[in-house]
Motif scaffolding. Structure first.
Motif, PDB file in Angstrom:
ATOM      1  N   ASN A   1       0.838  -1.194   0.000  1.00 29.64           N
ATOM      2  CA  ASN A   1       0.000   0.000   0.000  1.00 29.64           C
ATOM      3  C   ASN A   1       0.880   1.254   0.000  1.00 29.64           C
ATOM      4  O   ASN A   1       2.110   1.161  -0.036  1.00 29.64           O
ATOM      5  CB  ASN A   1      -0.987  -0.020   1.170  1.00 29.64           C
ATOM      6  CG  ASN A   1      -0.298  -0.025   2.522  1.00 29.64           C
ATOM      7  OD1 ASN A   1       0.792   0.492   2.683  1.00 29.64           O
ATOM      8  ND2 ASN A   1      -0.951  -0.624   3.502  1.00 29.64           N
ATOM      9  N   LYS A   2       0.237   2.420   0.065  1.00 23.82           N
ATOM     10  CA  LYS A   2       0.972   3.672  -0.055  1.00 23.82           C
ATOM     11  C   LYS A   2       2.000   3.848   1.067  1.00 23.82           C
ATOM     12  O   LYS A   2       3.144   4.242   0.811  1.00 23.82           O
ATOM     13  CB  LYS A   2      -0.010   4.849  -0.066  1.00 23.82           C
ATOM     14  CG  LYS A   2       0.631   6.186  -0.339  1.00 23.82           C
ATOM     15  CD  LYS A   2      -0.411   7.274  -0.451  1.00 23.82           C
ATOM     16  CE  LYS A   2       0.216   8.625  -0.688  1.00 23.82           C
ATOM     17  NZ  LYS A   2      -0.789   9.694  -0.791  1.00 23.82           N
ATOM     18  N   SER A   3       1.617   3.560   2.308  1.00 23.00           N
ATOM     19  CA  SER A   3       2.560   3.758   3.409  1.00 23.00           C
ATOM     20  C   SER A   3       3.733   2.779   3.329  1.00 23.00           C
ATOM     21  O   SER A   3       4.875   3.143   3.660  1.00 23.00           O
ATOM     22  CB  SER A   3       1.860   3.648   4.763  1.00 23.00           C
ATOM     23  OG  SER A   3       1.336   2.365   4.958  1.00 23.00           O
TER      24      SER A   3
ATOM     25  N   ASP B   1       7.710   3.797   2.935  1.00 22.58           N
ATOM     26  CA  ASP B   1       8.773   3.204   3.762  1.00 22.58           C
ATOM     27  C   ASP B   1       9.884   2.621   2.891  1.00 22.58           C
ATOM     28  O   ASP B   1      11.073   2.796   3.176  1.00 22.58           O
ATOM     29  CB  ASP B   1       8.203   2.118   4.672  1.00 22.58           C
ATOM     30  CG  ASP B   1       7.277   2.671   5.751  1.00 22.58           C
ATOM     31  OD1 ASP B   1       7.299   3.899   6.001  1.00 22.58           O
ATOM     32  OD2 ASP B   1       6.524   1.862   6.339  1.00 22.58           O
ATOM     33  N   ALA B   2       9.501   1.922   1.817  1.00 24.90           N
ATOM     34  CA  ALA B   2      10.485   1.302   0.934  1.00 24.90           C
ATOM     35  C   ALA B   2      11.312   2.359   0.199  1.00 24.90           C
ATOM     36  O   ALA B   2      12.531   2.218   0.062  1.00 24.90           O
ATOM     37  CB  ALA B   2       9.790   0.384  -0.064  1.00 24.90           C
ATOM     38  N   ILE B   3      10.666   3.412  -0.266  1.00 18.10           N
ATOM     39  CA  ILE B   3      11.385   4.488  -0.960  1.00 18.10           C
ATOM     40  C   ILE B   3      12.379   5.141  -0.015  1.00 18.10           C
ATOM     41  O   ILE B   3      13.526   5.390  -0.377  1.00 18.10           O
ATOM     42  CB  ILE B   3      10.395   5.534  -1.527  1.00 18.10           C
ATOM     43  CG1 ILE B   3       9.576   4.944  -2.677  1.00 18.10           C
ATOM     44  CG2 ILE B   3      11.123   6.792  -1.981  1.00 18.10           C
ATOM     45  CD1 ILE B   3       8.428   5.821  -3.132  1.00 18.10           C
ATOM     46  N   ALA B   4      11.934   5.421   1.211  1.00  8.00           N
ATOM     47  CA  ALA B   4      12.816   6.057   2.196  1.00  8.00           C
ATOM     48  C   ALA B   4      14.024   5.179   2.502  1.00  8.00           C
ATOM     49  O   ALA B   4      15.163   5.669   2.562  1.00  8.00           O
ATOM     50  CB  ALA B   4      12.035   6.351   3.473  1.00  8.00           C
TER      51      ALA B   4
ATOM     52  N   GLY C   1      17.661   6.289   1.202  1.00 10.13           N
ATOM     53  CA  GLY C   1      18.367   6.861   2.345  1.00 10.13           C
ATOM     54  C   GLY C   1      17.853   8.233   2.716  1.00 10.13           C
ATOM     55  O   GLY C   1      18.627   9.110   3.104  1.00 10.13           O
ATOM     56  N   ILE C   2      16.553   8.449   2.586  1.00  7.64           N
ATOM     57  CA  ILE C   2      15.936   9.732   2.931  1.00  7.64           C
ATOM     58  C   ILE C   2      14.880   9.500   4.007  1.00  7.64           C
ATOM     59  O   ILE C   2      14.536   8.355   4.313  1.00  7.64           O
ATOM     60  CB  ILE C   2      15.299  10.414   1.690  1.00  7.64           C
ATOM     61  CG1 ILE C   2      14.244   9.503   1.034  1.00  7.64           C
ATOM     62  CG2 ILE C   2      16.372  10.802   0.678  1.00  7.64           C
ATOM     63  CD1 ILE C   2      13.510  10.139  -0.132  1.00  7.64           C
ATOM     64  N   THR C   3      14.372  10.582   4.553  1.00  9.50           N
ATOM     65  CA  THR C   3      13.347  10.448   5.580  1.00  9.50           C
ATOM     66  C   THR C   3      12.026  10.019   4.958  1.00  9.50           C
ATOM     67  O   THR C   3      11.805  10.191   3.755  1.00  9.50           O
ATOM     68  CB  THR C   3      13.123  11.788   6.314  1.00  9.50           C
ATOM     69  OG1 THR C   3      12.590  12.740   5.387  1.00  9.50           O
ATOM     70  CG2 THR C   3      14.409  12.299   6.932  1.00  9.50           C
ATOM     71  N   LYS C   4      11.154   9.488   5.811  1.00 13.30           N
ATOM     72  CA  LYS C   4       9.826   9.087   5.332  1.00 13.30           C
ATOM     73  C   LYS C   4       9.032  10.300   4.859  1.00 13.30           C
ATOM     74  O   LYS C   4       8.263  10.214   3.913  1.00 13.30           O
ATOM     75  CB  LYS C   4       9.065   8.341   6.421  1.00 13.30           C
ATOM     76  CG  LYS C   4       9.621   6.962   6.696  1.00 13.30           C
ATOM     77  CD  LYS C   4       8.808   6.251   7.760  1.00 13.30           C
ATOM     78  CE  LYS C   4       9.434   4.917   8.098  1.00 13.30           C
ATOM     79  NZ  LYS C   4       8.672   4.214   9.143  1.00 13.30           N
TER      80      LYS C   4
ATOM     81  N   LEU D   1       6.669  11.007  -3.487  1.00 18.71           N
ATOM     82  CA  LEU D   1       5.615  10.160  -4.047  1.00 18.71           C
ATOM     83  C   LEU D   1       4.384  10.977  -4.386  1.00 18.71           C
ATOM     84  O   LEU D   1       3.803  10.819  -5.478  1.00 18.71           O
ATOM     85  CB  LEU D   1       5.255   9.031  -3.080  1.00 18.71           C
ATOM     86  CG  LEU D   1       4.161   8.079  -3.554  1.00 18.71           C
ATOM     87  CD1 LEU D   1       4.568   7.383  -4.852  1.00 18.71           C
ATOM     88  CD2 LEU D   1       3.832   7.056  -2.479  1.00 18.71           C
ATOM     89  N   GLU D   2       3.965  11.865  -3.491  1.00 15.49           N
ATOM     90  CA  GLU D   2       2.796  12.704  -3.751  1.00 15.49           C
ATOM     91  C   GLU D   2       3.031  13.643  -4.925  1.00 15.49           C
ATOM     92  O   GLU D   2       2.124  13.894  -5.719  1.00 15.49           O
ATOM     93  CB  GLU D   2       2.403  13.475  -2.492  1.00 15.49           C
ATOM     94  CG  GLU D   2       1.792  12.569  -1.436  1.00 15.49           C
ATOM     95  CD  GLU D   2       1.498  13.270  -0.123  1.00 15.49           C
ATOM     96  OE1 GLU D   2       1.905  14.442   0.060  1.00 15.49           O
ATOM     97  OE2 GLU D   2       0.873  12.621   0.736  1.00 15.49           O
TER      98      GLU D   2
END
Length: 90
Positions: A2-4, A8-11, A15-18, A25-26
């Motif tokens: 899901n989106k959350s 989490d995976a992108i962060a 190596g960036i914050t959530k 993403l938005e």
């Protein structure tokens, strides 16, 4: 996923914050939506492309009553997977 979970995976991967991942993403989703709303096309080589197609008005049937109904014309979003994405799935 899901989106959350995607945030989490992108962060984690970047190596960036959530919070930064959520903004990224938005922004991506907003820009894709805006481009498609204008009738444009979004292509990510290897991943796929989104486009807008016009679905013509047609007659349908109410499954409960069997009566014929009119279904209005509308624009629909189409996604065509790229070769790399198809290869990764298969």
């Amino acid at each position: 996923m899901n989106k959350s979970e995607l945030i989490d995976a992108i962060a984690a991967d970047a190596g960036i914050t959530k919070a930064a991942a959520k903004l990224a993403l938005e922004s991506f989703l907003g820009n894709v939506g805006t481009t498609l709303k204008k009738g444009g096309r979004v292509s990510l080589v290897g991943f796929g492309s989104w486009s807008v197609s016009n679905r013509a008005a047609r007659d349908g049937r109410n499954p409960q009553t069997g009566k014929t109904i009119k279904i209005a014309a509308k624009n629909v979003v189409k996604f065509k997977a790229g070769a790399e994405l198809e290869g990764a799935v298969n």
